[in-house]
Each structure stands twice: as C-alpha cells, then as structure tokens.
Design a protein around this motif. Structure first.
Motif, mmCIF file in Angstrom:
data_model
loop_
_atom_site.group_PDB
_atom_site.id
_atom_site.type_symbol
_atom_site.label_atom_id
_atom_site.label_comp_id
_atom_site.label_asym_id
_atom_site.label_seq_id
_atom_site.Cartn_x
_atom_site.Cartn_y
_atom_site.Cartn_z
ATOM 1 N N HIS A 84 -51.092 -35.340 30.703
ATOM 2 C CA HIS A 84 -50.783 -36.820 29.388
ATOM 3 C C HIS A 84 -51.013 -37.420 29.929
ATOM 4 C CE1 HIS A 84 -49.338 -37.548 25.918
ATOM 5 N NE2 HIS A 84 -49.156 -36.770 24.976
ATOM 6 N N PRO A 85 -51.570 -38.666 28.784
ATOM 7 C CA PRO A 85 -51.697 -40.193 29.109
ATOM 8 C C PRO A 85 -50.852 -40.644 29.122
ATOM 9 C CG PRO A 85 -53.146 -39.281 27.511
ATOM 10 C CD PRO A 85 -52.317 -37.940 27.599
ATOM 11 N N ALA A 86 -49.558 -40.595 28.847
ATOM 12 C CA ALA A 86 -47.805 -41.093 28.408
ATOM 13 C C ALA A 86 -47.098 -40.091 30.014
ATOM 14 C CB ALA A 86 -47.613 -40.609 27.411
ATOM 15 N N ARG A 87 -47.935 -39.817 31.157
ATOM 16 C CA ARG A 87 -47.122 -39.540 32.083
ATOM 17 C C ARG A 87 -47.423 -40.542 33.225
ATOM 18 N NH1 ARG A 87 -43.957 -35.177 34.419
ATOM 19 N NH2 ARG A 87 -45.310 -33.795 32.631
ATOM 20 N N ALA A 88 -48.387 -41.222 32.669
ATOM 21 C CA ALA A 88 -48.206 -42.354 34.265
ATOM 22 C C ALA A 88 -46.872 -43.380 33.988
ATOM 23 C CB ALA A 88 -49.106 -43.369 34.006
ATOM 24 N N HIS A 89 -47.128 -43.513 32.381
ATOM 25 C CA HIS A 89 -45.832 -44.519 32.302
ATOM 26 C C HIS A 89 -44.533 -44.139 32.461
ATOM 27 C CE1 HIS A 89 -49.208 -46.498 30.057
ATOM 28 N NE2 HIS A 89 -49.465 -46.108 29.558
ATOM 29 N N LEU A 90 -44.201 -42.503 32.253
ATOM 30 C CA LEU A 90 -42.983 -41.839 32.394
ATOM 31 C C LEU A 90 -42.309 -41.938 34.408
ATOM 32 C CD1 LEU A 90 -43.301 -39.081 30.586
ATOM 33 C CD2 LEU A 90 -41.539 -41.134 29.599
ATOM 34 N N GLU A 91 -44.056 -41.707 34.521
ATOM 35 C CA GLU A 91 -43.268 -42.394 36.249
ATOM 36 C C GLU A 91 -43.174 -44.216 36.710
ATOM 37 O OE1 GLU A 91 -46.521 -40.146 37.963
ATOM 38 O OE2 GLU A 91 -46.244 -38.524 37.748
ATOM 39 N N ARG A 92 -43.705 -44.240 35.390
ATOM 40 C CA ARG A 92 -43.222 -45.980 35.553
ATOM 41 C C ARG A 92 -41.896 -45.723 35.793
ATOM 42 N NH1 ARG A 92 -48.619 -46.977 34.572
ATOM 43 N NH2 ARG A 92 -48.241 -47.855 32.568
ATOM 44 N N ILE A 93 -40.924 -45.591 34.562
ATOM 45 C CA ILE A 93 -40.273 -45.448 33.997
ATOM 46 C C ILE A 93 -39.535 -45.385 35.032
ATOM 47 C CG2 ILE A 93 -38.717 -45.508 32.146
ATOM 48 C CD1 ILE A 93 -40.589 -45.464 30.292
ATOM 49 N N MET A 94 -39.608 -43.672 35.936
ATOM 50 C CA MET A 94 -38.373 -42.987 36.258
ATOM 51 C C MET A 94 -38.429 -44.137 37.482
ATOM 52 S SD MET A 94 -39.285 -39.466 35.009
ATOM 53 C CE MET A 94 -37.953 -38.717 36.783
ATOM 54 N N SER A 95 -38.929 -44.839 38.178
ATOM 55 C CA SER A 95 -39.578 -45.147 39.061
ATOM 56 C C SER A 95 -38.647 -46.542 39.359
ATOM 57 C CB SER A 95 -40.501 -45.267 39.770
ATOM 58 O OG SER A 95 -41.364 -46.812 40.920
ATOM 59 N N ALA A 96 -38.808 -47.362 38.193
ATOM 60 C CA ALA A 96 -38.210 -48.807 37.788
ATOM 61 C C ALA A 96 -36.775 -48.037 37.403
ATOM 62 C CB ALA A 96 -39.173 -49.139 36.597
ATOM 63 N N GLY A 97 -36.310 -46.815 37.250
ATOM 64 C CA GLY A 97 -34.681 -46.732 36.965
ATOM 65 C C GLY A 97 -34.007 -46.383 38.436
#
Length: 358
Positions: free
Chosen positions: A271-284
């Motif tokens: 999914h195209p939003a997968r990369a955004h989620l990973e950045r969110i989780m990494s920043a968390g």
C-alpha cells in the motif's frame, strides 16, 4: 640585756597577752612568754625551752615571721637586736592584708583558668599581662615571650590598621569595642578570634579574645549541608517536572504508535501509505528514547560508597533542628558502633530529611 621588758604598748599586750596584761615593765620576758605558751596548751618545760629560743633569736639577728593568733588574726612579727644590748619586737596586724592577698590570688587563679584569652596592655599599647589561654591561642608557651611587645605583634599589618582605624576610634568614644578580627600566631598562621576591648583610664586596654575557629568550621559545614540539601531539592524538583512531562508525552506517544500499528495491520504490504506508517512508527520509537533521556536529565547520578549512617543521620538532624519550633527538640539515639552501608550520601540525606519533615 638582762631580758627584762622595758616597754610594751597596749597593742602588743593585746596581741600576746591573751586577755591578761602581763607585759609590764620590769617583768622577765622569758617568764612572760613561757607563761603565754602554757596558756596556749604547751607543757611548762617545753614552754620554757621555746621561750628561751625566742629570746635568743631576738638578740642574735633580725627576723620576720608571720604568726596566727588564737583568735584568728594574723600578725607580722619583726624582731631585731639593739646595739647596746636587748632587742625590740614589733607586731603588725596584717589580717586584712592577707585576706586581700587571698582574694587577689583567687581572682588571678580564676583569670588564668578561664578558657577565654585575657591580655592587658599599658597606655602605650604594650602587653603587661597575658593569661594561659591567650598564650596558647597564639602559640606562645611563656608570657615573657610576649610581655613588653606592642599589641600589633599579634596582627597582620592590614588587620592592625583596621583595629586602629575602627576599634580605637570606638574605644575613644564609648570605652569598649567588639569585633571578629583575625590575629597572627607565633608561627604566622591565622588565628580566628572574636575580640572584646575595654579601655580602663590610667591602666590601658583589657583584651578578651575567644577562639571562634570551631564555630566557623561548624558554620561552613552547615552551609555545605544546606547547599547539598538545596541541590538535592532542586534536582528532585527537576526530576519530578521531567517525570510529569515525560508521563504525559508517553501517553501521547502511546496513542500515536498504537494507532499506527493498528493501521499497519489493516493495509497491504504494497500500500502507498505503508512508507508513511513506518516513518511514523520510527519517529515514535525515537521520541520514546528522547523521553528516557529527559527522565535521566532530571536525576542526580548516584555514587554509592561505603558510609557510616550514624554521622549522616546526625547531619540531617542538625539541618532539621534549625527549622523546627523552639518547643520541639530532635534527639538521636544511635549505637556506639558504626553502621556501615553501601549508599550515596546525598540520597541518604534526602531520605532522612524527607522522613523528618513529613
């Protein structure tokens, strides 16, 4: 020369007649003196021997002797031979003088025994007296090492100038002055002292000095303990603030990272939003690490070591006693032996203070 009494005034008869006027002109001195000794309890034979010895002493050479009379008075008897033969005996009542001497000796002994230093200077500012405590405070063993020296010998030039400028001026106005002025010991070391000066007209200065080094050490130690306590309290306040902020921030991070994880489970891997989620989780995750550092910055690093609890509790009690009402008292019941533990002294102090305050 025949040993007969030529003259005896009423005072002499009063001293040695024991209420009987036997010292009459023409009487034999030996017999009168022996009779006096008998009335005082001496045997006749011994009394006559002592009387003969007394008569011989009077006619041979001058003598001075103190004698206590039966009624408690003290007389100074001065006997001396006369050129033409015979002798003269003069008795002087020195009871009051001896009492004054005893009183002065007692006062001198009290001054010498006091723990405060006492010194006296003449009108020219030179020492004429110094008691043992004053000598010891400045490192002298004998008063002859300092008597005759100017008072400035016991001060550095700057301190002596201060005494002259401030102290002597105050003495001239009010006759007394008190201040803490460091002195200089015989070996050049500093003497922490409180000086009280009194001006006596026609005599000079009386200097009372008290060693305040122990008091200064206690004040420095209390200041150190107060600073240690203040530092511990500041660090505790920062830690509590950091903990509160971190707690709230962690709550927000938990919502963000949990939501991101739930979304990640519901979307496909491509999914195209997968990369955004990973950045969110990494920043968390990085934010969680920053929260940990924030918590560490509010904590004082602990440095455990072997320490005795008994003096540590005593220090805490001293700090607490300064802030309790006068009607309350803090008492420590500590064992005679040391109580050794492995702990940080600052942490122990903080714990005991918190217990005491609460």
């Amino acid at each position: 020369s025949a040993g007969r009494i030529v003259f005896a005034n009423h005072r002499f008869a009063e001293f040695y007649g024991e209420r009987t006027a036997r010292f009459t002109p023409g009487a034999m001195f030996l017999a009168v003196w022996a009779e006096r000794l008998e009335r005082l309890g001496t045997t006749p034979q011994t009394a006559r021997t002592l009387a003969a010895e007394r008569l011989t002493e009077m006619t041979v050479g001058a003598t001075n002797e103190e004698e206590r009379l039966p009624d408690g008075r003290i007389v100074l008897r001065n006997d001396r031979p006369l050129e033409g033969g015979g002798a003269v005996s003069i008795a002087t009542d020195i009871t009051s003088l001896k009492a004054t001497e005893r009183m002065l000796a007692q006062r001198a002994a009290a001054i010498d025994a006091t723990q405060d230093g006492i010194a006296i200077t003449d009108e020219d500012g030179r020492y004429v007296y110094m008691n043992a405590a004053h000598l010891a405070l400045f490192g002298y063993e004998n008063e002859w090492e300092i008597l005759g020296q100017p008072w400035t010998k016991l001060y550095e030039p700057a301190q002596a100038a201060h005494v002259e400028k401030v102290g002597l001026k105050e003495l001239a106005l009010h006759g007394k002055w008190r201040s803490e002025v460091p002195g200089r010991a015989r070996d050049g070391s500093k003497v922490e002292q409180e000086v009280s000066l009194t001006l006596l007209e026609g005599i000079g200065l009386v200097c009372l000095t008290r060693d305040v080094s122990e008091r200064h050490r206690n004040e420095r130690e209390r200041a150190r303990l107060r600073e240690q306590l203040s530092s511990a309290q500041r660090q505790e306040a920062v830690g509590q603030l950091a903990a509160g902020v971190a707690h709230d921030f962690n709550n927000l991070l938990s919502v963000i990272t949990t939501s991101a994880g739930l979304i990640s489970e519901d979307i496909a891997a491509d999914h195209p939003a997968r990369a955004h989620l990973e950045r969110i989780m990494s920043a968390g995750a990085r934010a969680t690490g920053l929260v940990g550092k924030l918590l560490e910055s509010g904590r004082r690093p602990s440095a455990p070591r072997a320490m005795d609890l008994v003096p540590a509790i005593g220090e805490a009690a001293e700090l607490l006693s300064a802030g309790v009402p006068a009607r309350l008292a803090i008492a420590i019941e500590a064992p005679a032996a040391s109580v050794t533990v492995e702990a940080d002294p600052g942490d122990v102090l903080q714990v005991v203070l918190n217990l005491g305050i609460n």
